[in-house]
Design a protein around this motif. Structure first.
Motif, PDB file in Angstrom:
ATOM      1  N   TYR A   1       0.860  -1.160   0.220  1.00  0.00           N
ATOM      2  CA  TYR A   1      -0.014   0.026   0.146  1.00  0.00           C
ATOM      3  C   TYR A   1       0.909   1.192   0.113  1.00  0.00           C
ATOM      4  O   TYR A   1       0.180   2.416   0.171  1.00  0.00           O
TER       5      TYR A   1
ATOM      6  N   VAL B   1      -5.949  -5.496   4.940  1.00  0.00           N
ATOM      7  CA  VAL B   1      -6.324  -5.124   3.588  1.00  0.00           C
ATOM      8  C   VAL B   1      -7.932  -4.816   3.762  1.00  0.00           C
ATOM      9  O   VAL B   1      -8.596  -4.039   3.076  1.00  0.00           O
TER      10      VAL B   1
ATOM     11  N   ASP C   1      -8.978  -1.174   1.848  1.00  0.00           N
ATOM     12  CA  ASP C   1      -9.843  -1.298   1.004  1.00  0.00           C
ATOM     13  C   ASP C   1     -11.286  -1.352   1.193  1.00  0.00           C
ATOM     14  O   ASP C   1     -12.103  -1.358   0.163  1.00  0.00           O
ATOM     15  N   ASP C   2     -11.881  -1.280   2.576  1.00  0.00           N
ATOM     16  CA  ASP C   2     -13.222  -1.313   2.933  1.00  0.00           C
ATOM     17  C   ASP C   2     -13.933  -2.256   2.304  1.00  0.00           C
ATOM     18  O   ASP C   2     -14.990  -2.272   1.528  1.00  0.00           O
TER      19      ASP C   2
ATOM     20  N   SER D   1      -8.081 -11.297  -2.324  1.00  0.00           N
ATOM     21  CA  SER D   1      -7.113 -10.289  -3.021  1.00  0.00           C
ATOM     22  C   SER D   1      -5.569 -10.751  -2.615  1.00  0.00           C
ATOM     23  O   SER D   1      -4.959 -10.551  -3.323  1.00  0.00           O
TER      24      SER D   1
END
Length: 180
Positions: free
Chosen positions: A22, A67, A71-72, A81
């Motif tokens: 990220y 994560v 990434d909500d 993912s």
């Protein structure tokens, strides 16, 4: 695409791998600015090997939680993912993987138990031998061939004692291999 279990994904990625994905770069102490609250002037989120914790807002969790929060998304999406694959209705394959995981876990636990038993037994042997050599050396004429042989044996066992008492697991494993 190969199916990875949650444990396999956790083994494949460190928490540092995930935060770097990220765009965060942990300090040498392992801190990054917390992305989950505002006004973080000093990095307050500590990145550990397998999880994270923010000392300011209290956010914490593992790679999946990070994560999900970044990434909500729900767990399933975070899992996918990171390489996990959900296959509907494949309970048999899931049961086989679970059984294999249990067998591997039991094997690791057995190996750990055997190591601890070896270490305890070996430690007692070395301590007894050191006490015996101390007693023998007290009654020997110093600097004779026999005395020097006993002192060399004592020194060798003192080294083994130090490894067993204070050595790293790797040093102890090396010693165990030499014993076998």
């Amino acid at each position: 695409m190969s199916r990875l279990t949650v444990e396999e994904i956790k083994a494949a990625y460190s928490m540092r791998d995930i935060v770097e994905r990220y765009g965060f770069h942990p300090t040498r102490a392992g801190f990054i600015p917390c992305p989950f609250h505002s006004g973080d002037r000093q990095p307050s989120l500590k990145v550990y090997d397998r999880d994270f914790h923010c000392h300011a807002c209290g956010a914490n969790g593992d790679i999946f939680t990070f994560v999900q929060m970044m990434d909500d998304v729900d767990f399933r999406t975070a899992y996918q993912s990171l390489g996990g694959v959900y296959e509907k209705g494949n309970r048999k394959a899931s049961m086989i993987r679970r059984r294999q995981f249990i067998i591997e876990k039991q094997a690791r636990e057995k190996a750990e138990r055997q190591f601890r038993e070896w270490r305890a037994t070996r430690f007692l042997q070395v301590c007894r031998l050191l006490r015996m050599l101390d007693e023998i050396c007290r009654n020997m004429e110093p600097f004779t061939d026999e005395w020097e042989a006993a002192m060399n044996m004592r020194q060798d066992n003192w080294y083994k004692y130090l490894i067993l008492a204070f050595g790293t697991r790797e040093e102890q494993e090396d010693m165990r291999e030499l014993d076998e």
